[in-house]
Design a protein around this motif. Structure first.
Motif, mmCIF file in Angstrom:
data_model
loop_
_atom_site.group_PDB
_atom_site.id
_atom_site.type_symbol
_atom_site.label_atom_id
_atom_site.label_comp_id
_atom_site.label_asym_id
_atom_site.label_seq_id
_atom_site.Cartn_x
_atom_site.Cartn_y
_atom_site.Cartn_z
ATOM 1 N N ALA A 130 -13.065 5.700 -0.967
ATOM 2 C CA ALA A 130 -13.862 6.791 -0.409
ATOM 3 C C ALA A 130 -15.220 6.846 -1.103
ATOM 4 C CB ALA A 130 -13.123 8.111 -0.583
ATOM 5 N N ARG A 131 -16.094 7.693 -0.594
ATOM 6 C CA ARG A 131 -17.445 7.784 -1.149
ATOM 7 C C ARG A 131 -17.455 8.258 -2.591
ATOM 8 N NH1 ARG A 131 -21.168 10.304 3.778
ATOM 9 N NH2 ARG A 131 -21.581 8.291 4.822
ATOM 10 N N ASP A 132 -16.435 9.019 -2.982
ATOM 11 C CA ASP A 132 -16.389 9.503 -4.363
ATOM 12 C C ASP A 132 -15.807 8.473 -5.324
ATOM 13 O OD1 ASP A 132 -13.710 9.522 -3.716
ATOM 14 O OD2 ASP A 132 -13.435 11.695 -3.943
ATOM 15 N N GLY A 133 -15.516 7.269 -4.814
ATOM 16 C CA GLY A 133 -15.002 6.206 -5.659
ATOM 17 C C GLY A 133 -13.497 6.171 -5.795
ATOM 18 N N ARG A 134 -12.822 7.114 -5.190
ATOM 19 C CA ARG A 134 -11.361 7.142 -5.275
ATOM 20 C C ARG A 134 -10.740 6.326 -4.157
ATOM 21 N NH1 ARG A 134 -10.148 13.606 -6.413
ATOM 22 N NH2 ARG A 134 -11.427 13.787 -8.320
ATOM 23 N N PRO A 135 -9.540 5.775 -4.406
ATOM 24 C CA PRO A 135 -8.859 5.045 -3.331
ATOM 25 C C PRO A 135 -8.632 5.947 -2.123
ATOM 26 C CG PRO A 135 -7.798 4.636 -5.449
ATOM 27 C CD PRO A 135 -8.781 5.743 -5.680
ATOM 28 N N LEU A 136 -8.877 5.421 -0.939
ATOM 29 C CA LEU A 136 -8.692 6.200 0.278
ATOM 30 C C LEU A 136 -7.312 5.876 0.839
ATOM 31 C CD1 LEU A 136 -11.490 6.714 2.927
ATOM 32 C CD2 LEU A 136 -9.095 7.263 3.285
ATOM 33 N N LYS A 137 -6.436 6.852 0.814
ATOM 34 C CA LYS A 137 -5.048 6.662 1.229
ATOM 35 C C LYS A 137 -4.911 6.743 2.744
ATOM 36 C CE LYS A 137 -3.609 6.655 -3.098
ATOM 37 N NZ LYS A 137 -3.042 5.446 -3.734
ATOM 38 N N PHE A 138 -3.937 6.015 3.270
ATOM 39 C CA PHE A 138 -3.620 6.040 4.687
ATOM 40 C C PHE A 138 -2.447 6.971 4.932
ATOM 41 C CE2 PHE A 138 -5.227 1.434 5.590
ATOM 42 C CZ PHE A 138 -6.490 1.813 5.188
ATOM 43 N N ALA A 139 -2.344 7.477 6.159
ATOM 44 C CA ALA A 139 -1.187 8.277 6.550
ATOM 45 C C ALA A 139 -0.001 7.361 6.792
ATOM 46 C CB ALA A 139 -1.506 9.082 7.808
ATOM 47 N N ALA A 140 1.202 7.856 6.554
ATOM 48 C CA ALA A 140 2.409 7.064 6.774
ATOM 49 C C ALA A 140 2.556 6.758 8.256
ATOM 50 C CB ALA A 140 3.632 7.821 6.266
#
Length: 347
Positions: free
Chosen positions: A326-336
């Motif tokens: 994500a833009r904040d540098g954190r991993p962008l999680k997907f929905a199940a």
């Protein structure tokens, strides 16, 4: 707010409408007396007829017997990847809703094909099955020796497929796994019985895609009702359904359902901007095959929970998966649930 007007428009230098291409393919197939397909036996590659030019007619098996699994076919953590036809004449497809991941790829004439990956569920049948492309080999290296089900390939591509770290499961290698269905004309009627290639679904551990799953970011997303991605002769629209908590897929303006009327509805949709260039290969009409580069880095959009999140993607090496940040540098999680990855040309 993002709407259908916020489209991804890919204007190709070489493209044509499907109807014109279809007529020319029919004429070409009538003229060409001998074409090429793929046959793999005991690790060897042989020339034959390509399904895109002169389809093989394989009869449906009389009973749903399971092909015995050899040690090579029982490798733990090896998923099944199926190259699926996405021409209008091929729809509705079979078994598409059961895939864990669906990749959309540009092919000749501005059209698209699908590469569906199965790990947690093996449907009874999948198809229509069509031919492989060079960029499939790079995309599939993220998995541990996957089984690739495909109908054929351009003959100059066959040596590369033969050397790739995968199990090439064409009709020549596994004739009992394929059959010709009724109701569609060849070459849009070749189907696969996955149980004849894998004794069982390998499970989630086979999905070495690099994707992370979990809660959505608490901020940064834009509420999105629908998103459309365009190729020169194909269009994908994903519309959020709050009732189903899924994105309903439409292709070329028509809702996408399987042959048993199940709506195709991924939980997460990724629009991944990549470099798309011409490959060394071309179709029977001389159109060069697009090569989709999936190793590298770039920007992306991740659609989940009715929102669109700006992201960046990274896949440093072909043997690894793709991560999204994500833009904040954190991993962008997907929905199940099912994931669709739509490859679009980078600006």
């Amino acid at each position: 707010m993002s709407t259908q007007s916020d489209n991804v428009d890919w204007v190709a230098t070489v493209g044509m409408r499907y109807g014109a291409r279809s007529r020319r393919v029919v004429l070409t197939a009538a003229v060409v007396a001998t074409s090429l397909t793929v046959s793999f036996t005991a690790g060897c590659t042989h020339r034959g007829r390509d399904d895109d030019r002169a389809p093989q007619h394989i009869p449906a098996p009389a009973s749903p017997l399971t092909r015995p699994a050899s040690p090579a076919h029982s490798t733990a953590g090896s998923p099944l990847a199926v190259k699926i036809d996405n021409a209008p004449a091929a729809r509705p497809q079979t078994g598409l809703a059961a895939a864990d991941v669906v990749y959309t790829e540009p092919v000749e004439g501005g059209l698209s094909r699908l590469l569906a990956v199965y790990a947690t569920t093996l449907p009874t049948a999948v198809g229509p099955v069509r031919s492989a492309r060079e960029s499939d080999l790079e995309l599939l290296r993220q998995f541990e020796r996957p089984a690739l089900a495909f109908s054929g390939a351009q003959h100059k591509l066959l040596p590369l497929i033969g050397r790739a770290p995968l199990r090439a499961e064409s009709p020549g290698a596994a004739p009992a796994a394929y059959y010709r269905g009724l109701g569609k004309a060849a070459p849009h009627n070749l189907y696969l019985r996955p149980a004849r290639l894998l004794s069982a679904a390998p499970g989630k551990r086979a999905l070495t895609t690099g994707f992370g799953y979990g809660p959505a970011p608490s901020s940064g997303g834009t509420r999105t009702a629908s998103r459309t991605v365009r190729y020169p002769a194909a269009r994908f629209t994903f519309t959020w359904s709050a009732q189903r908590s899924r994105w309903l897929v439409a292709m070329d303006g028509t809702p996408t359902v399987t042959t048993d009327r199940v709506p195709v509805a991924p939980a997460t949709v990724v629009v991944q901007y990549v470099r798309i260039r011409g490959s060394r290969y071309h179709d029977a009409l001389g159109n060069h095959t697009p090569y989709t580069e999936t190793v590298g880095s770039g920007s992306a959009e991740v659609l989940r929970d009715g929102r669109s999140f700006a992201a960046s993607w990274s896949r440093p090496v072909a043997t690894g998966g793709t991560t999204f940040t994500a833009r904040d540098g954190r991993p962008l999680k997907f929905a199940a649930g099912q994931v669709w990855v739509v490859f679009a040309p980078a600006p």
